[in-house]
Motif scaffolding. Structure first.
Motif, PDB file in Angstrom:
ATOM      1  N   THR A 160       0.833  -1.194   0.000  1.00 39.16           N
ATOM      2  CA  THR A 160       0.000   0.000   0.000  1.00 39.16           C
ATOM      3  C   THR A 160       0.866   1.242   0.000  1.00 39.16           C
ATOM      4  O   THR A 160       1.787   1.368   0.785  1.00 39.16           O
ATOM      5  CB  THR A 160      -0.906   0.032   1.252  1.00 39.16           C
ATOM      6  OG1 THR A 160      -1.689  -1.140   1.273  1.00 39.16           O
ATOM      7  CG2 THR A 160      -1.804   1.236   1.242  1.00 39.16           C
ATOM      8  N   ALA A 215     -10.176   5.756  -0.771  1.00 37.92           N
ATOM      9  CA  ALA A 215      -9.903   4.318  -0.710  1.00 37.92           C
ATOM     10  C   ALA A 215     -10.452   3.756   0.599  1.00 37.92           C
ATOM     11  O   ALA A 215     -10.365   4.404   1.646  1.00 37.92           O
ATOM     12  CB  ALA A 215      -8.400   4.063  -0.792  1.00 37.92           C
ATOM     13  N   GLY A 216     -11.015   2.581   0.538  1.00 32.06           N
ATOM     14  CA  GLY A 216     -11.504   1.940   1.750  1.00 32.06           C
ATOM     15  C   GLY A 216     -10.337   1.519   2.635  1.00 32.06           C
ATOM     16  O   GLY A 216      -9.282   1.126   2.138  1.00 32.06           O
ATOM     17  N   ARG A 235     -10.060  -1.086   4.371  1.00 32.33           N
ATOM     18  CA  ARG A 235      -9.746  -2.504   4.105  1.00 32.33           C
ATOM     19  C   ARG A 235      -8.846  -2.639   2.871  1.00 32.33           C
ATOM     20  O   ARG A 235      -7.924  -3.440   2.866  1.00 32.33           O
ATOM     21  CB  ARG A 235     -11.009  -3.313   3.928  1.00 32.33           C
ATOM     22  CG  ARG A 235     -11.792  -3.460   5.215  1.00 32.33           C
ATOM     23  CD  ARG A 235     -12.718  -4.667   5.162  1.00 32.33           C
ATOM     24  NE  ARG A 235     -13.559  -4.742   6.324  1.00 32.33           N
ATOM     25  CZ  ARG A 235     -13.175  -5.195   7.516  1.00 32.33           C
ATOM     26  NH1 ARG A 235     -11.936  -5.579   7.685  1.00 32.33           N
ATOM     27  NH2 ARG A 235     -14.009  -5.233   8.529  1.00 32.33           N
ATOM     28  N   ASP A 236      -9.116  -1.840   1.846  1.00 32.48           N
ATOM     29  CA  ASP A 236      -8.284  -1.862   0.644  1.00 32.48           C
ATOM     30  C   ASP A 236      -6.870  -1.379   0.936  1.00 32.48           C
ATOM     31  O   ASP A 236      -5.924  -1.735   0.225  1.00 32.48           O
ATOM     32  CB  ASP A 236      -8.896  -0.996  -0.459  1.00 32.48           C
ATOM     33  CG  ASP A 236     -10.237  -1.536  -0.941  1.00 32.48           C
ATOM     34  OD1 ASP A 236     -10.458  -2.767  -0.834  1.00 32.48           O
ATOM     35  OD2 ASP A 236     -11.063  -0.732  -1.414  1.00 32.48           O
ATOM     36  N   LEU A 237      -6.742  -0.559   1.964  1.00 29.16           N
ATOM     37  CA  LEU A 237      -5.428  -0.041   2.359  1.00 29.16           C
ATOM     38  C   LEU A 237      -4.714  -0.968   3.346  1.00 29.16           C
ATOM     39  O   LEU A 237      -3.615  -0.674   3.799  1.00 29.16           O
ATOM     40  CB  LEU A 237      -5.582   1.352   2.985  1.00 29.16           C
ATOM     41  CG  LEU A 237      -6.097   2.438   2.047  1.00 29.16           C
ATOM     42  CD1 LEU A 237      -6.415   3.702   2.836  1.00 29.16           C
ATOM     43  CD2 LEU A 237      -5.091   2.727   0.943  1.00 29.16           C
ATOM     44  N   GLU A 247     -15.289   4.525   6.782  1.00 27.24           N
ATOM     45  CA  GLU A 247     -14.662   3.529   5.913  1.00 27.24           C
ATOM     46  C   GLU A 247     -13.548   4.061   5.029  1.00 27.24           C
ATOM     47  O   GLU A 247     -12.845   3.280   4.394  1.00 27.24           O
ATOM     48  CB  GLU A 247     -15.738   2.869   5.058  1.00 27.24           C
ATOM     49  CG  GLU A 247     -16.748   2.110   5.908  1.00 27.24           C
ATOM     50  CD  GLU A 247     -17.831   1.439   5.089  1.00 27.24           C
ATOM     51  OE1 GLU A 247     -17.884   1.657   3.864  1.00 27.24           O
ATOM     52  OE2 GLU A 247     -18.611   0.679   5.678  1.00 27.24           O
ATOM     53  N   THR A 248     -13.383   5.384   4.963  1.00 25.63           N
ATOM     54  CA  THR A 248     -12.353   5.970   4.105  1.00 25.63           C
ATOM     55  C   THR A 248     -11.654   7.109   4.837  1.00 25.63           C
ATOM     56  O   THR A 248     -12.208   7.678   5.782  1.00 25.63           O
ATOM     57  CB  THR A 248     -12.959   6.543   2.807  1.00 25.63           C
ATOM     58  OG1 THR A 248     -13.805   7.647   3.158  1.00 25.63           O
ATOM     59  CG2 THR A 248     -13.737   5.502   2.022  1.00 25.63           C
TER      60      THR A 248
END
Length: 84
Positions: free
Chosen positions: A23, A32-33, A35-37, A68-69
């Motif tokens: 990341t 970006a979420g 979780r995605d990070l 979430e972001t």
């Protein structure tokens, strides 16, 4: 109180839970979420704790779970900081 910036938040994210090697927090992460990070719910709770300690803005656990972001965190913190 000064406004929490994305750079401030990046710093807190790094010290709260580290940075996953895959990341790039220096990139365009604002929407970006987490979780995605690579940030799980415990990392977000640690971030909320640091926001309270360092910025004086209480982020209850049930609220932290809905942020979430990075944009959501910035909006939440800066809205509450402006009221102080």
């Amino acid at each position: 109180m000064k406004e929490l910036t994305l750079d401030d938040l990046r710093h807190l994210m790094r010290i709260s839970a580290g940075e996953d090697e895959s990341t790039d927090l220096d990139g365009d992460i604002i929407d970006a979420g987490f979780r995605d990070l690579g940030y799980d719910s415990l990392a977000v709770l640690e971030l909320a704790s640091r926001l309270e300690r360092d910025w004086g803005v209480v982020v209850p656990d049930e609220v932290a779970a809905t942020l979430e972001t990075p944009r959501a965190v910035l909006d939440y913190v800066n809205e509450r900081a402006a009221v102080k």
